[in-house]
Design a protein around this motif. Structure first.
Motif, short mmCIF file in Angstrom:
data_model
loop_
_atom_site.label_atom_id
_atom_site.label_comp_id
_atom_site.label_asym_id
_atom_site.label_seq_id
_atom_site.Cartn_x
_atom_site.Cartn_y
_atom_site.Cartn_z
N VAL A 169 0.82 -1.20 0.00
CA VAL A 169 0.00 0.00 0.00
C VAL A 169 0.86 1.25 0.00
N GLY A 170 1.94 1.22 0.74
CA GLY A 170 2.81 2.37 0.89
C GLY A 170 3.47 2.33 2.25
N SER A 171 4.24 3.33 2.55
CA SER A 171 4.98 3.34 3.81
C SER A 171 4.33 4.21 4.87
N ARG A 172 3.16 4.81 4.57
CA ARG A 172 2.51 5.70 5.55
C ARG A 172 1.31 5.01 6.20
N ASN A 173 1.12 5.31 7.48
CA ASN A 173 -0.11 4.92 8.14
C ASN A 173 -0.72 6.14 8.83
N LEU A 174 -1.94 6.00 9.33
CA LEU A 174 -2.62 7.15 9.93
C LEU A 174 -1.92 7.65 11.18
N GLN A 175 -1.27 6.75 11.90
CA GLN A 175 -0.53 7.18 13.09
C GLN A 175 0.52 8.21 12.72
N GLN A 176 1.24 7.95 11.65
CA GLN A 176 2.29 8.87 11.20
C GLN A 176 1.69 10.17 10.68
N ILE A 177 0.57 10.07 9.98
CA ILE A 177 -0.05 11.27 9.44
C ILE A 177 -0.61 12.15 10.54
N ILE A 178 -1.23 11.52 11.55
CA ILE A 178 -1.84 12.28 12.64
C ILE A 178 -0.80 12.97 13.51
N TYR A 179 0.24 12.22 13.87
CA TYR A 179 1.18 12.73 14.87
C TYR A 179 2.56 13.10 14.33
N GLY A 180 2.90 12.64 13.14
CA GLY A 180 4.25 12.85 12.67
C GLY A 180 4.41 13.80 11.51
N CYS A 181 3.30 14.38 11.04
CA CYS A 181 3.37 15.28 9.89
C CYS A 181 2.98 16.70 10.28
N ALA A 182 3.70 17.65 9.72
CA ALA A 182 3.39 19.05 10.00
C ALA A 182 2.24 19.56 9.13
N GLU A 183 1.97 18.86 8.04
CA GLU A 183 0.93 19.30 7.14
C GLU A 183 -0.44 19.28 7.83
N PRO A 184 -1.31 20.20 7.51
CA PRO A 184 -2.63 20.26 8.16
C PRO A 184 -3.49 19.07 7.77
N LEU A 185 -4.39 18.69 8.67
CA LEU A 185 -5.34 17.62 8.41
C LEU A 185 -6.72 18.27 8.34
N SER A 186 -7.12 18.64 7.15
CA SER A 186 -8.36 19.40 6.96
C SER A 186 -9.58 18.56 7.30
N GLU A 187 -10.72 19.25 7.47
CA GLU A 187 -11.96 18.54 7.78
C GLU A 187 -12.32 17.58 6.66
N ASP A 188 -12.15 18.00 5.43
CA ASP A 188 -12.47 17.14 4.31
C ASP A 188 -11.61 15.88 4.34
N ARG A 189 -10.35 16.03 4.73
CA ARG A 189 -9.43 14.89 4.71
C ARG A 189 -9.72 13.91 5.84
N TRP A 190 -9.88 14.40 7.09
CA TRP A 190 -10.13 13.44 8.17
C TRP A 190 -11.50 12.80 8.03
N LEU A 191 -12.43 13.50 7.39
CA LEU A 191 -13.74 12.91 7.15
C LEU A 191 -13.65 11.82 6.08
N ARG A 192 -12.85 12.08 5.07
CA ARG A 192 -12.66 11.08 4.00
C ARG A 192 -11.95 9.84 4.55
N TYR A 193 -10.92 10.05 5.38
CA TYR A 193 -10.23 8.91 6.00
C TYR A 193 -11.19 8.10 6.87
#
Length: 360
Positions: A169-193
């Motif tokens: 699938v890739g090397s990213r999981n939601l744990q890394q995206i939630i806590y390890g990324c500086a990029e914003p997690l928009s409402e549209d994105r967390w709702l889509r996830y």
């Protein structure tokens, strides 16, 4: 029940930590996957200790003939070891290690379920559980390509119980995206996830499979930004209409990460798909807030979740004070209810998420 004093637990953000599940297993040593089935066979039947049936336990292993490409619909009990190329380590956990490799022209993930020195039966049981959804195909579920316990000596691995090939699938999981990324997690994105996860759970539950370890670290994110549920090492295949206690000797591998584990499982009560809905709620909250659900001692958290209905805060984050706040709180309060009967199904969750999408 744990006999502890009533805890005082902060619900503020805490530094990330790794929680290792304990999965004792009473299954006989001899109940393993059989020898590899020759690829020309259409069906191989394997005895599985993780599927409870009144007339014994069997796992039908579909074997698709391989003609130069990876099977797209069925999984095989044969791994063509000479076709593995460029095996590179990706990560490791309590029961196994994951590698990226090339197999029959496709990039795959190779997972070795290792022999646990403290509990060898638990690692065997984890391997079996990984295959509960192997026959299923869905956009939001990681696809299994092949699995076997037969590893050739020249492969140079004597420390694993079995090997599983899955789609990469890739090397990213939601744990890394939630806590390890500086990029914003928009409402549209967390709702889509969240919607992706709910779609995956609805599909699993429709096939009587409960994951029992839904959390951000077990949700992979593809290059197309699609969430796929992974790591079925705690999962169960339930008979239709059959209630199974989580402390049943046959099903003692039921585990999961304590921060996401439903109260009925902590109390040793009946396992049902509603346990995944509870775990989804904690994950949904994490996607919204990007905070850790609890801080404090593990035993105190366990006690408070069961005895005092401790849940993550739905007050301080801006989303809960926005126009979407009331519906978000409603979804969470229903999904993490202490009574499994009060929790919605995955389909009902999807309906609520669709309403939330209209508000954004």
């Amino acid at each position: 029940m744990l006999r502890l004093q009533t805890p005082q637990i902060s619900q503020r953000h805490a530094a990330g930590s790794t929680h290792r599940r304990t999965m004792p297993s009473p299954i006989p040593v001899t109940r393993l996957l059989p020898k590899d089935i020759y690829p020309s066979l259409d069906i191989g039947a394997c005895s599985s200790p993780l599927t409870k049936h009144s007339q014994g336990s069997t796992l039908q292993v579909p074997v698709q003939r391989l003609h130069g490409k990876v099977a797209s619909r069925l999984w095989s009990s044969v791994i063509l070891w000479k076709e593995l190329r460029s095996v590179q380590p990706v990560g490791s956990g309590g029961f196994g290690s994951v590698y990226r490799a090339e197999y029959l022209g496709e990039t795959v993930a190779l997972k070795k379920v290792k022999k646990c020195t403290k509990n060898k039966l638990a690692s065997r049981q984890s391997f079996w559980a990984e295959l509960n959804a192997a026959h299923l195909r869905h956009t939001n579920i990681v696809r299994v390509i092949a699995a076997t316990t037969c590893v050739p000596a020249d492969f140079g691995d004597t420390g694993s119980i079995g090997t599983i090939l899955m789609e990469f699938v890739g090397s990213r999981n939601l744990q890394q995206i939630i806590y390890g990324c500086a990029e914003p997690l928009s409402e549209d994105r967390w709702l889509r996830y969240s919607t992706d996860i709910a779609h995956g759970l609805r599909f699993l539950h429709s096939h009587s499979i409960v994951h029992l370890d839904v959390k951000p670290a077990n949700v992979l994110v593809s290059g197309e930004d699609i969430c796929k549920i992974a790591d079925f090492g705690c999962s169960l295949k339930l008979d239709h209409g059959c209630e199974v206690s989580s402390v049943s000797p046959l099903l003692s591998h039921v585990g999961g990460t304590y921060t996401h584990r439903a109260p009925e499982l902590l109390k040793g009560e009946v396992v049902s798909p509603k346990a995944d809905i509870f775990s989804f709620a904690i994950t949904f909250w994490q996607l919204i807030t990007r905070e850790e659900p609890y801080t404090g001692d593990r035993q105190h958290v366990l006690y408070a979740v069961v005895a005092h209905n401790l849940r993550p805060s739905v007050q301080h984050h801006p989303v809960f004070r926005s126009e979407q706040g009331p519906l978000c709180r409603t979804i969470l309060s229903r999904c993490w209810s202490g009574d499994p009967c009060c929790r919605p199904s995955a389909q009902e969750v999807l309906t609520q998420l669709e309403l939330l999408r209209y508000q954004t």
